[in-house]
Design an enzyme around this catalytic site. Structure first.
Site, mmCIF file in Angstrom:
data_model
loop_
_atom_site.group_PDB
_atom_site.id
_atom_site.type_symbol
_atom_site.label_atom_id
_atom_site.label_comp_id
_atom_site.label_asym_id
_atom_site.label_seq_id
_atom_site.Cartn_x
_atom_site.Cartn_y
_atom_site.Cartn_z
ATOM 1 N N ASP A 335 30.060 14.115 102.272
ATOM 2 C CA ASP A 335 30.379 14.584 100.927
ATOM 3 C C ASP A 335 31.794 15.152 100.936
ATOM 4 O O ASP A 335 32.450 15.237 101.980
ATOM 5 C CB ASP A 335 29.353 15.625 100.464
ATOM 6 C CG ASP A 335 29.186 15.641 98.946
ATOM 7 O OD1 ASP A 335 30.128 15.243 98.239
ATOM 8 O OD2 ASP A 335 28.120 16.059 98.477
ATOM 9 N N GLU A 531 27.533 21.680 90.160
ATOM 10 C CA GLU A 531 27.200 22.343 91.424
ATOM 11 C C GLU A 531 28.005 23.623 91.620
ATOM 12 O O GLU A 531 29.155 23.723 91.246
ATOM 13 C CB GLU A 531 27.449 21.391 92.586
ATOM 14 C CG GLU A 531 28.879 20.858 92.652
ATOM 15 C CD GLU A 531 29.038 19.780 93.701
ATOM 16 O OE1 GLU A 531 28.936 20.100 94.893
ATOM 17 O OE2 GLU A 531 29.260 18.614 93.311
#
Length: 862
Positions: A335, A531
């Site tokens: 990620d 997020e």
């Protein structure tokens, strides 16, 4: 044993002995040909072998071996490197033999939010041409966060977020939406979707709750299978002609972190990881998912002897479990700068992550340094050549299965530049209808009669930004207006379409008298977040504290003669007893996407033939701090159970609900006792009750730092920056023209933080120092000025110039003299009167932090 859902509760039932490793393949299908959501799932004693739709081909492997033989080490590492489009040119793709690029949320060609399809395709073609004219001629692939449609692209239809699809209880719908998303991606020239998210969310405080389909692993298992089928066009040998590469993410356990903290610690047992958090991957890998993205979270439980730490560096999770036991033969991608969170690593260097099994490394900005470091680490023996060859073999295998070697350039492919492919309004409207969940309908107020005269109120009635949520045009979904969605329909517009414009009056604040109207429709709820920023952690679940304007508008219109229909737009269940009590009918609309007309259709009789059918994908809380809350737990006591949802015409009366006011924060900070939990002050955004400010002679009263992380005085400026992850920090720059400060303060009063001194806590923050302080610089905390205490941080910051991200830990005891810890209003402040620049992130007070070996001695701060 097996897990069975009975009335919203997971119960155990016997199953066959698991002496051998279990094997999972294609799921059972319903009559419609889509994966069945099973009544129960067998309890697995070990990680299963997953039989993929794709089988290895000897001809592919021979071709890969031949290509690999002709590559230099630098070219191999280039294939493993994934820069962000804003940080790499097509010529650099050619020069460094780059294997893939990505665009993050809120990143567009030419940094233009309104970039056209032609702009996207032009950039895609330029990267493609560059790769095809490189020495290796290996095609490049472009990955994009298309998590609810091709949501980065102006004009694209955006579908409901996954939480709404979970409410629809329809795997075929997920397959159809995923296939439509693949067509949208091909319309703008990308090859790879970073979707679906397969988190089985256990604590709804997590800011990514809406990205998970459900707390129920049975739903996630079936949906994972169909999401990959839709994206990859259901071919058995290759990704279909109209498909794109799918990604199962984030491996593993991102939905199970403590307090729902993004990128936090998942303490699950291995059995829980296998039987709860693994289920979506069994479905996705069986469908042939070709890529798996690693999760930011850690997997740690000292009591159980689990210490995998950050999963980006976990050999057990990636090599032993995913590639070994589960048999995954595609590629593993990291990620965003995720390798930098592995202890001992940076964003540009992490042999541990590569050795653990990461094949493609997402290094948005630091990619040149990453290539140089990795080549040096292979030559120095830290990374085996065999590991590099395995990674590139997997990358080439995926590219062959995607048909890229035989493909035309992006602008010549199917659906390229197709406006019809980008606009899927009918499917999106149907999906919005299917996701609507009716929680209360006293007196069968809904559906409304056609031509009803309605008063529409609430901040989200005519806000496409609010109804689409995070990951829409921008990363956080903020900064958008209705004008940014030219092909969209707000809920208000949908009501006008259904009832006739003359019958709909809109008054956002609710000041219009409801008398004379057939109904009031209040559209309320959350505002966009993604997020980190969306995490509640220690915040309350009480909607009236998070969004007081919503309760205020309901109070204006209730009891005035017209029934009140409340439509909640949001990404998770909240404690909304007050709002439900003020409503005759209450609908959870979740985040319905750009077709708000689908929400409106469900409110009017005859506009949807099936009526309400959505059911709760997450349990609904009955108190402000009731989390985690999941079916099957011993203390399970929700207001509405998992799977609850009224059908049109069903006669159920919801009585008066308890309106007990909950605390502002959930969990104890100790008061006069001993603190046991971190006190977060700033974590990507302000953490209630604290807000960020800058102060100087221009305004010593404080200028609030905006939601975009920006504020400016002549003496000091603040802007968003990357410290640990994307946009998690604030970069403060003192210009040297006068004294100034950045600080976090509770504008409503003070807090009793004596418990942190008792707990031997430290004030901690992460920082990157860009320019050393020219004059004396202090860190202080205030108990309402002039009551304060400070330490001299000049040398501390000076010593960190040029270093990568550092975590600073200062014992609270260093501030104890002269400070009234029972009345702290400003727990963190940095002040100087000369030039200085530093980025600061993740400000918190940590119990026992002063005992850490790297905590600063008070004597070094005088």
């Amino acid at each position: 044993m097996s897990l069975t859902l009975l009335g919203g509760v997971v119960a155990a039932a016997p199953s066959a002995s698991a002496a051998e490793q279990p094997v999972i393949g294609k799921p059972a299908l319903d009559r419609d040909g889509c994966a069945r959501i099973e009544k129960s799932l067998p309890t697995l004693a070990d990680w299963p072998k997953v039989e993929s739709r794709f089988k290895g081909k000897a001809s592919d492997e021979a071709r890969i071996a031949q290509i690999l033989k002709g590559m230099t080490l630098e070219e191999k590492v280039g294939q493993m490197t994934q820069p962000e489009i804003a940080a790499i040119t097509p010529d650099e793709v050619r020069q460094y033999s780059i294997g893939s690029v990505l665009n993050g949320g809120g990143s567009w060609p030419n940094k233009d939010k309104h970039a056209s399809q032609q702009d996207w395709l032009k950039l895609a073609d330029s990267y493609w041409d560059a790769a095809k004219t490189s020495r290796t001629k290996i095609p490049v692939i472009w990955g994009i966060d298309a998590v609810h449609g091709n949501n980065n692209v102006y004009g694209a239809t955006v579908f409901p977020h996954n939480i709404g699809l979970g409410a629809a209880h329809d795997p075929c719908l997920v397959r159809d939406i995923s296939a439509a998303t693949a067509r949208q991606i091909r319309a703008t020239g990308q090859d790879w979707a970073f979707a679906p998210t397969l988190a089985v969310v256990q604590d709804d405080r997590w800011g990514r709750t809406y990205e998970g389909f459900s707390e129920d692993p049975r739903i996630t298992r079936a949906y994972g299978y169909e999401a990959i089928n839709g994206l990859q066009d259901r071919s058995t040998k290759r990704i279909g002609y109209n498909g794109v590469i799918g990604t199962a993410k984030h491996f593993i356990g991102d939905g199970g972190t403590l307090k729902g903290q993004d990128q936090g610690v998942n303490p699950s047992s291995e059995a829980e990881m296998i039987n709860v958090h693994g289920q979506g991957y069994y479905g996705a890998l069986a469908a042939g998912s070709q890529t798996v993205m690693v999760s930011f979270n850690s997997w740690t439980n000292a009591e159980l002897g689990i210490d995998e730490g950050k999963l980006h560096g976990s050999d057990k999770a990636l090599n032993q479990i995913l590639k070994g036991k589960m048999g995954f033969d595609g590629l593993v991608v990291s990620d965003w700068s995720g390798i930098g969170q592995v202890p001992g690593c940076t964003n540009a260097s992490c042999p541990q992550a590569i050795n653990a099994g990461i094949d493609v490394v997402m290094v948005p900005a630091d990619w040149k340094a990453f290539i140089a470091n990795t080549v040096a680490q292979v030559n120095g023996g830290q990374i085996p050549v065999a590991r590099i060859d395995d990674a590139v073999t997997r990358i080439l295998r995926v590219k062959l299965r995607a048909g890229l070697y035989e493909s035309q350039k992006p602008s010549d492919r199917s659906y390229a530049n197709s406006d019809e492919a980008l606009r899927e309004t009918w499917l999106a409207r149907d999906a919005a209808r299917s996701s609507q969940t009716l929680l209360k309908n006293n007196g069968n107020v809904l559906p409304l009669k056609p031509k009803s005269k309605v008063l529409v109120v609430g901040k989200s009635a005519d806000s496409i930004q609010n109804q689409t949520g995070g990951w829409t045009l921008s990363w956080q979904g903020t900064g958008n207006t209705n004008a940014d969605f030219p092909n969209a329909t707000s809920i208000l517009t949908g009501l006008k379409q259904n009832l006739g414009e003359v019958n709909v009056t809109f008054d956002e604040k609710g000041d219009t008298d409801p008398a004379g109207y057939d109904a009031v429709i209040a559209v309320i709820g959350e505002t966009p977040y993604a997020e980190g920023v969306g995490d509640l952690t220690r915040k309350t679940l009480e909607a009236s504290k998070l969004y007081p304007e919503d309760l205020a508008v309901l109070d204006k219109v209730r009891g005035k003669g017209a029934p009140v229909v409340t439509v909640y737009v949001g990404g998770r269940p909240l404690y909304m007893n007050k709002e439900i009590n003020r409503s005759d009918a209450f609908v959870a609309a979740w985040l319905p996407g750009t077709e708000g007309g689908g929400v409106a259709d469900m409110l009017v009789k005859g506009k949807d033939g099936t009526g309400f059918k959505g059911t709760l994908p997450y349990s609904w809380p009955k108190s402000a701090c009731q989390t985690p809350l999941n079916a099957g737990s011993a203390e399970y006591d929700p207001l509405f159970e998992l799977g609850y949802g009224l059908k049109t015409g069903q006669r159920v009366t919801v009585g008066q609900l308890d309106e007990t006011v909950g605390p502002v924060t959930c969990g104890s900070t100790g008061g006069g006792g001993t603190a046991t939990e971190d006190l977060e002050v700033f974590n990507r955004t302000d953490v209630a009750p604290y807000k960020g400010y800058i102060g100087s002679a221009e305004n010593w009263g404080g200028t609030e730092i905006g939601p975009d992380g920006a504020a400016s005085h002549a003496e000091i400026t603040v802007a968003q920056s990357d410290v640990n992850v994307q946009q998690d920090g604030l970069k403060a720059t003192w210009t040297g023209t006068g004294p100034a400060q950045i600080y976090f303060q509770n504008p409503a009063g003070t807090n009793d933080l004596r418990g942190y001194l008792n707990a031997d806590a430290a004030v901690e923050f992460d920082t990157i120092v860009h320019e050393a302080p020219a004059n004396r610089t202090v860190i202080s905390m205030h108990c309402v000025y002039p009551c304060f205490s400070e330490v001299n941080a000049t040398k501390l910051f000076t010593d960190l110039v040029g270093a990568p991200k550092s975590t600073v830990k200062i014992p609270v005891s260093c501030f104890a003299n002269g400070l009234d810890l029972e009345n702290i209003n400003t727990p963190f402040l940095v002040y100087t009167d000369g030039r200085f620049s530093a980025s600061i992130a993740n400000v918190r007070w940590v119990p026992k932090g002063a005992q850490d070996p790297d905590a600063r001695p008070c004597s070094s701060l005088s």
